[in-house]
Structures are given as C-alpha cells and as structure tokens.
Enzyme design. Structure first.
Site, PDB file in Angstrom:
ATOM      1  N   CYS A 106      31.540  40.003  41.586  1.00 52.86           N
ATOM      2  CA  CYS A 106      32.849  40.431  41.533  1.00 52.86           C
ATOM      3  C   CYS A 106      33.441  41.308  42.613  1.00 52.86           C
ATOM      4  CB  CYS A 106      33.997  39.438  40.740  1.00 52.86           C
ATOM      5  SG  CYS A 106      33.893  40.952  39.381  1.00 52.86           S
ATOM      6  N   CYS A 143      32.566  36.237  34.515  1.00 52.55           N
ATOM      7  CA  CYS A 143      33.617  37.420  34.874  1.00 52.55           C
ATOM      8  C   CYS A 143      35.599  36.808  34.727  1.00 52.55           C
ATOM      9  CB  CYS A 143      33.615  38.598  35.430  1.00 52.55           C
ATOM     10  SG  CYS A 143      35.025  38.009  37.175  1.00 52.55           S
ATOM     11  N   GLU A 144      36.395  36.703  33.040  1.00 50.46           N
ATOM     12  CA  GLU A 144      36.780  35.939  33.079  1.00 50.46           C
ATOM     13  C   GLU A 144      37.736  36.177  34.393  1.00 50.46           C
ATOM     14  OE1 GLU A 144      38.435  37.379  29.310  1.00 50.46           O
ATOM     15  OE2 GLU A 144      39.244  38.894  29.917  1.00 50.46           O
ATOM     16  N   HIS A 145      37.750  37.318  35.001  1.00 52.39           N
ATOM     17  CA  HIS A 145      39.304  37.965  35.566  1.00 52.39           C
ATOM     18  C   HIS A 145      39.142  37.139  37.098  1.00 52.39           C
ATOM     19  CE1 HIS A 145      38.939  41.337  33.789  1.00 52.39           C
ATOM     20  NE2 HIS A 145      39.979  41.179  33.174  1.00 52.39           N
ATOM     21  N   HIS A 146      37.869  37.059  37.650  1.00 46.42           N
ATOM     22  CA  HIS A 146      37.179  36.550  39.284  1.00 46.42           C
ATOM     23  C   HIS A 146      36.519  35.033  38.448  1.00 46.42           C
ATOM     24  CE1 HIS A 146      37.683  40.354  39.804  1.00 46.42           C
ATOM     25  NE2 HIS A 146      38.376  39.874  40.791  1.00 46.42           N
ATOM     26  N   HIS A 202      27.839  42.666  38.801  1.00 41.79           N
ATOM     27  CA  HIS A 202      28.767  41.822  38.719  1.00 41.79           C
ATOM     28  C   HIS A 202      29.486  41.394  40.305  1.00 41.79           C
ATOM     29  CE1 HIS A 202      31.084  42.599  34.464  1.00 41.79           C
ATOM     30  NE2 HIS A 202      30.064  43.616  34.814  1.00 41.79           N
ATOM     31  N   GLN A 250      32.602  42.463  30.678  1.00 43.82           N
ATOM     32  CA  GLN A 250      30.843  42.677  29.445  1.00 43.82           C
ATOM     33  C   GLN A 250      31.322  43.999  28.475  1.00 43.82           C
ATOM     34  OE1 GLN A 250      28.605  44.862  32.513  1.00 43.82           O
ATOM     35  NE2 GLN A 250      27.662  46.209  30.851  1.00 43.82           N
TER      36      GLN A 250
HETATM   37 ZN   LIG Z   1      35.270  39.915  38.529  1.00 46.68          ZN
END
Ligand SMILES: [Zn+2]
Length: 182
Positions: A142, A71-74, A140, A112
């Site tokens: 995260c 995931c690009e956020h975490h 996920h 996703q």
């Molecule tokens: Zn994430």
C-alpha cells in the site's frame, strides 16, 4: 462474495463478462477466504499437544519466518520476515508450531504492529517463558505501489517481553542472532 467482487469489477470500469474475468470473482473469493483463514483458528487448538516440559533454559530462536499479511487499511499485502525468540522456563513449544502461529495471526486483516504483539503475547501466555522477542521486517504494497514510500523501505516492528525487555545483553544477543541492526 462473488456478486460483490463482480460489482467491484464494474465499478473500476471493467467488463466482468469478458473471457479473462469470468472466473475472477470466484478466484478472488477463494483467495480472500484463504488469506483471512486465521479468523477461524484459535491458538489453544493450534498449540494443543505441542507444549512440552523440558529442562532447557537457553534462548530458542526461529529466524526468517516468511510472513504474508493484508493491511487492514487498504486490503493490500505486506510481507517480509518474522524472527521469534524466547527463553523457556521449564516449558517449550514445538518448533514447527511457531511459524504456524505466525501464519494464524498473519491470515487476518492486520497492522504490522499488532501482528507483532499478538505473536509475542500468545507465546508469553501459553508458554510462560522468561522472555519473548518478536521482530517483523516487512514491505507494504500500500505504500510502495502508491508511491508513498521509496521502493525498498522496510518497516521494522518489535515486541520484547520479560528478559528481552529487562536485560540489554539478552536483547543484544537476540538481535545479533537475527542480524537486526541495533
Ligand atoms: Zn495499508
């Protein structure tokens, strides 16, 4: 990235010189480069010589493709199953190329939803089928590891184009064959 990873180890309170961690920066560097190797690939090269003119116009489905992404956020993994269907319009794609196309986009930093549409849009652009459907069911880390969601929650995303969007029977046939609850 080895120096940067060594610095991260210090930041989290570790001693990067202790036995177990000495080669960790090198391993993390290699792992991250592999897990993001999709940036160095392009769909035209991947599908080169794998598109065939065939008079077959029934639905083609590749179900339960394992998908692993970050995931690009975490920068934490999300993983699960991807189901791909399309209805050819005189042209088919080599079956083995579909999981490789999924891997190519999964091995990039992703959300996703975007991963789902990139797979569908690429098949649509390259094969010009009568319709494409892509569904991804994923967990996920995260969310799960941080306690944001219950352990077994699964995120489901879909991208339906052409006949799968316009025709409910076609859509239902696909969803039944991949066993997604409507
Ligand atoms: Zn994430």
């Amino acid at each position: 990235m080895i120096e940067e990873i060594r610095s991260i180890l210090k930041q989290i309170g570790e001693d990067p010189t202790r036995d177990g961690l000495q080669s960790t920066p090198l391993r993390v560097d290699r792992a991250l480069r592999f897990l993001t190797s999709g940036y160095g690939m392009d769909p035209d090269a991947l599908l080169n010589k794998a598109l065939f003119d065939v008079a077959y116009d029934e639905m083609v489905i590749v179900r339960d493709i394992e998908v692993f992404s970050l995931c690009e956020h975490h920068l934490l993994p999300f993983f699960g199953k991807c189901h791909v269907g399309y209805i050819p319009n005189g042209r088919v794609i080599g079956l083995s190329k579909i999981p490789r196309l999924v891997d190519m986009f999964a091995r990039r930093l992703q959300v996703q939803e975007r991963l789902t549409t990139q797979i569908a849009d690429t098949i649509n652009d390259k094969v010009h089928p009568r319709g494409v459907a892509v569904v991804i069911e994923a967990q996920h880390l995260c969310m799960i590891m941080r306690g944001v969601e219950k352990q077994n929650s699964v995120a489901v995303t879909s991208s339906l184009l052409g006949a799968f969007k316009d025709n409910q029977n076609t859509r239902n046939e696909f969803l039944n064959l991949v066993r997604i609850q409507k």
